[in-house]
Design an enzyme around this catalytic site. Structure first.
Site, PDB file in Angstrom:
ATOM      1  N   GLU A  84      -2.470   7.674  -4.928  1.00  0.00           N
ATOM      2  CA  GLU A  84      -2.788   7.049  -6.222  1.00  0.00           C
ATOM      3  C   GLU A  84      -4.257   7.137  -6.608  1.00  0.00           C
ATOM      4  O   GLU A  84      -4.615   6.995  -7.782  1.00  0.00           O
ATOM      5  CB  GLU A  84      -2.376   5.574  -6.222  1.00  0.00           C
ATOM      6  N   ARG A 102       0.867  -1.184   0.000  1.00  0.00           N
ATOM      7  CA  ARG A 102       0.000   0.000   0.000  1.00  0.00           C
ATOM      8  C   ARG A 102       0.905   1.237   0.000  1.00  0.00           C
ATOM      9  O   ARG A 102       1.912   1.279   0.720  1.00  0.00           O
ATOM     10  CB  ARG A 102      -0.900   0.033   1.233  1.00  0.00           C
ATOM     11  N   HIS A 131      -0.600   0.007  -9.625  1.00  0.00           N
ATOM     12  CA  HIS A 131      -1.339  -0.965  -8.814  1.00  0.00           C
ATOM     13  C   HIS A 131      -1.776  -2.161  -9.679  1.00  0.00           C
ATOM     14  O   HIS A 131      -2.948  -2.525  -9.714  1.00  0.00           O
ATOM     15  CB  HIS A 131      -2.551  -0.299  -8.148  1.00  0.00           C
ATOM     16  N   ASP A 165       4.600  -0.204  -6.988  1.00  0.00           N
ATOM     17  CA  ASP A 165       3.336  -0.549  -7.655  1.00  0.00           C
ATOM     18  C   ASP A 165       2.186   0.237  -7.030  1.00  0.00           C
ATOM     19  O   ASP A 165       1.075   0.218  -7.561  1.00  0.00           O
ATOM     20  CB  ASP A 165       3.068  -2.055  -7.516  1.00  0.00           C
TER      21      ASP A 165
HETATM   22  P1  NAD Z   1      -1.610 -11.224   4.877  1.00  0.00           P
HETATM   23  O1  NAD Z   1      -2.645 -10.748   5.824  1.00  0.00           O
HETATM   24  O2  NAD Z   1      -1.572 -12.648   4.487  1.00  0.00           O
HETATM   25  O3  NAD Z   1      -0.156 -10.842   5.434  1.00  0.00           O
HETATM   26  C1  NAD Z   1       0.146  -9.606   6.027  1.00  0.00           C
HETATM   27  C2  NAD Z   1       1.242  -9.857   7.041  1.00  0.00           C
HETATM   28  O4  NAD Z   1       1.608  -8.589   7.598  1.00  0.00           O
HETATM   29  C3  NAD Z   1       0.785 -10.752   8.214  1.00  0.00           C
HETATM   30  O5  NAD Z   1       1.720 -11.785   8.416  1.00  0.00           O
HETATM   31  C4  NAD Z   1       0.744  -9.792   9.390  1.00  0.00           C
HETATM   32  O6  NAD Z   1       1.087 -10.418  10.626  1.00  0.00           O
HETATM   33  C5  NAD Z   1       1.803  -8.776   8.992  1.00  0.00           C
HETATM   34  N1  NAD Z   1       1.699  -7.528   9.723  1.00  0.00           N
HETATM   35  C6  NAD Z   1       0.597  -6.952  10.272  1.00  0.00           C
HETATM   36  N2  NAD Z   1       0.947  -5.801  10.893  1.00  0.00           N
HETATM   37  C7  NAD Z   1       2.277  -5.670  10.732  1.00  0.00           C
HETATM   38  C8  NAD Z   1       3.218  -4.697  11.142  1.00  0.00           C
HETATM   39  N3  NAD Z   1       2.850  -3.632  11.892  1.00  0.00           N
HETATM   40  N4  NAD Z   1       4.519  -4.870  10.806  1.00  0.00           N
HETATM   41  C9  NAD Z   1       4.904  -5.948  10.084  1.00  0.00           C
HETATM   42  N5  NAD Z   1       4.058  -6.907   9.659  1.00  0.00           N
HETATM   43  C10 NAD Z   1       2.763  -6.761   9.990  1.00  0.00           C
HETATM   44  O7  NAD Z   1      -1.751 -10.281   3.615  1.00  0.00           O
HETATM   45  P2  NAD Z   1      -1.212 -10.579   2.141  1.00  0.00           P
HETATM   46  O8  NAD Z   1      -2.276 -11.279   1.354  1.00  0.00           O
HETATM   47  O9  NAD Z   1       0.154 -11.151   2.199  1.00  0.00           O
HETATM   48  O10 NAD Z   1      -1.170  -9.073   1.561  1.00  0.00           O
HETATM   49  C11 NAD Z   1      -0.188  -8.149   2.033  1.00  0.00           C
HETATM   50  C12 NAD Z   1      -0.561  -6.766   1.538  1.00  0.00           C
HETATM   51  O11 NAD Z   1      -0.418  -6.731   0.108  1.00  0.00           O
HETATM   52  C13 NAD Z   1      -2.037  -6.401   1.777  1.00  0.00           C
HETATM   53  O12 NAD Z   1      -2.180  -5.777   3.003  1.00  0.00           O
HETATM   54  C14 NAD Z   1      -2.371  -5.482   0.643  1.00  0.00           C
HETATM   55  O13 NAD Z   1      -2.262  -4.160   1.130  1.00  0.00           O
HETATM   56  C15 NAD Z   1      -1.273  -5.726  -0.392  1.00  0.00           C
HETATM   57  N6  NAD Z   1      -1.784  -6.167  -1.703  1.00  0.00           N
HETATM   58  C16 NAD Z   1      -1.419  -5.474  -2.812  1.00  0.00           C
HETATM   59  C17 NAD Z   1      -1.867  -5.872  -4.069  1.00  0.00           C
HETATM   60  C18 NAD Z   1      -1.452  -5.155  -5.341  1.00  0.00           C
HETATM   61  O14 NAD Z   1      -2.071  -5.362  -6.394  1.00  0.00           O
HETATM   62  N7  NAD Z   1      -0.430  -4.326  -5.315  1.00  0.00           N
HETATM   63  C19 NAD Z   1      -2.709  -6.994  -4.171  1.00  0.00           C
HETATM   64  C20 NAD Z   1      -3.062  -7.679  -3.010  1.00  0.00           C
HETATM   65  C21 NAD Z   1      -2.597  -7.265  -1.768  1.00  0.00           C
END
Ligand code: NAD
Length: 344
Positions: A263, A234, A295, A258
Site C-alpha cells: 500500500e 497490517r 487504511h 483496509d
Molecule cells: P494491541 O497491542 O493492543 O493488540 C495486539 C494483540 O495481538 C495483543 O493482544 C498481542 O498479544 C497479539 N499478538 C501479538 N503477536 C501475536 C501473534 N503472533 N498471533 C496472535 N496475536 C498476537 O494492538 P491494537 O491497538 O489492538 O492494534 C492491533 C493492530 O491494528 C496494530 O498492530 C496495527 O497494526 C493495527 N492498526 C490498524 C489501524 C488502521 O487504521 N487500519 C489503526 C491502528 C492499528
C-alpha cells in the site's frame, strides 16, 4: 523544540496545530514521505514525526542520527516500518499505543456489514434509480461464528461489537487476555480450530516475523468455504495473491481490506488519473465481493485528536522530563542526557 512532520495530510494539521501551539512545539509540515531521499529535510530539527508508510529503516536512522535528530515520534500504534534493533542506542522512538480502538473496530464491522449486506452494490444502484434487489441477498450475522486473531485493544472492542450482534467468538492470541473467555460466547482456541470453524475471520494482531502472511494458501484451505476475511491490521498479514486465488476459486466468500501489503506507494493518495501497476490489487478491487478502503480505519475526529495530543505529550515528556512512557526504543539515558544538556 522543532519537529519535521512527514507525510502530512490536511486532516493532520488541525489537531497538531492545536496541541503544538498549547505546548510551544514548532512543527514544519512536509507532504513527502520520510525515506532516505527526503531525510535531509529534517536537518536542524530535534525530532521527526512519522506515520505508517514512512520508511524508518537502517539508512534513514543513520542519516537522522548523523544530523543529530534525537527522536522519531510515530503518530500511530504499529511500528513495523521502523528498524527497531538498529534504532536502539541511536535515536528515541515514541509511538501512540492507543488512540481509539473503537475507530478501527467499528470500521472493521462497517466493512463486514457493507460486504455481506451488499450495501456497496445497492448504494450505486439506487443512485441510478435501479431499485432491483436481485443479487443483493446477504446473510444474518446473528448466530454466526467470528474468529478474532489478536485480542488486544482493538480485537477486544471488535469482540464486544460482534457479541452485540449475537455472534459466537473464537479467539486466538499469542498472549491470551485473562478474563476474556466466558461460558456463553467467547472461547480461546488454537489457530487451526479458529480457521476450521469461523464463518468470518478478523485480524487484529501486529505484523511480526510470526504473523507475516499468516493468511496464505495453506491456512485458507483450512478455512470454511465461503469464509469472509477482514483485515484492518497490517497488509503483510495476508498473502494477497493467495487470497485472490482463493476468491477466484470461490473458496473465500468475501474480503474486506483496509490495508494491503504493497500500500505504501498508493494508499492515502489520489491515484485516479494513473494506470495502476499492481495487478493483484487491481484484480482484488475488481471483485464484487471485495471491499478495499485505503487504511482509513483510524480516521475519526476522536482518533485524530488523541493522536495529536499523545504525540505532542510524548515529545514534551521526552525533551523536557527526559523520559516518555510511550518510548519504544532508547537512544541512551534520556534523563541523564537532559540534565547534562548532551542530548537536548
Ligand atoms: P494491541 O497491542 O493492543 O493488540 C495486539 C494483540 O495481538 C495483543 O493482544 C498481542 O498479544 C497479539 N499478538 C501479538 N503477536 C501475536 C501473534 N503472533 N498471533 C496472535 N496475536 C498476537 O494492538 P491494537 O491497538 O489492538 O492494534 C492491533 C493492530 O491494528 C496494530 O498492530 C496495527 O497494526 C493495527 N492498526 C490498524 C489501524 C488502521 O487504521 N487500519 C489503526 C491502528 C492499528
Amino acid at each position: 523544540m522543532r519537529v519535521a512532520f512527514f507525510d502530512t495530510k490536511s486532516y493532520d494539521k488541525k489537531s497538531f496545530d492545536k496541541y503544538a501551539g498549547l505546548n510551544g512545539v514548532e512543527i514544519k509540515y512536509f507532504e513527502t514521505k520520510l525515506n532516505l531521499d527526503t531525510a535531509e529535510l529534517a536537518h536542524g530539527f530535534d525530532a521527526v514525526c512519522a506515520f505508517v508508510n514512512d520508511t524508518v529503516d537502517k539508512d534513514v536512522i543513520d542519516r537522522l542520527s548523523e544530523m543529530n535528530v534525537k527522536a522519531v515520534a510515530l503518530r500511530c500504534a504499529g511500528f513495523n516500518n521502523v528498524d527497531m534493533r538498529h534504532a536502539f542506542g541511536k535515536i528515541h522512538v515514541l509511538r501512540v499505543p492507543a488512540y481509539s480502538p473503537y475507530a478501527v473496530a467499528e470500521h472493521a464491522m462497517a466493512l463486514l456489514l457493507t460486504s455481506i449486506r451488499r450495501i456497496h452494490k445497492s448504494y450505486i444502484r439506487s443512485r441510478d434509480f435501479n431499485f432491483s434487489l436481485s443479487g443483493l441477498t446477504g446473510f444474518d450475522l446473528h448466530g454466526k461464528t467470528v474468529g478474532v486473531i489478536g485480542t488486544g485493544r482493538i480485537g477486544r472492542v471488535f469482540i464486544d461489537i460482534a457479541r452485540g450482534f449475537g455472534m459466537k467468538v473464537l479467539a486466538y492470541d499469542k498472549f491470551p487476555s485473562p478474563g476474556l473467555e466466558n461460558a456463553d460466547d467467547v472461547r480461546y482456541v488454537s489457530l487451526d480450530e479458529l480457521y476450521e470453524n469461523s464463518d468470518i475471520i478478523s485480524l487484529h494482531c501486529p505484523l511480526t516475523d510470526d504473523t507475516t502472511h499468516m493468511i496464505n494458501e495453506e491456512t485458507l484451505k483450512k478455512c470454511k468455504k465461503g469464509v469472509v476475511i477482514i483485515n484492518t491490521s497490517r497488509g503483510g498479514l495476508v498473502d494477497a495473491e493467495d487470497l485472490l486465488n482463493a476468491i477466484k476459486s470461490r473458496h473465500v466468500g468475501a474480503a474486506c481490506l483496509d490495508v494491503y501489503e504493497e500500500e505504501s506507494d498508493l494508499f492515502f493518495e489520489d491515484n485516479s488519473g494513473h494506470i495502476l501497476n499492481d495487478d493483484i490489487l487491481a484484480r482484488l478491487i475488481s471483485m464484487p465481493n471485495v471491499i478495499v478502503t485505503s487504511h482509513q480505519a483510524f480516521l475519526t475526529e476522536e482518533a485524530l485528536e488523541n493522536i495529536a495530543k499523545t504525540t505532542i505529550k510524548n515529545l514534551v515528556d521526552l525533551f523536557e522530563d527526559g523520559q516518555c512512557a510511550n518510548e519504544l526504543c532508547f537512544r541512551g539515558n534520556a534523563a541523564e542526557d537532559c540534565k547534562s544538556g548532551k542530548c537536548f
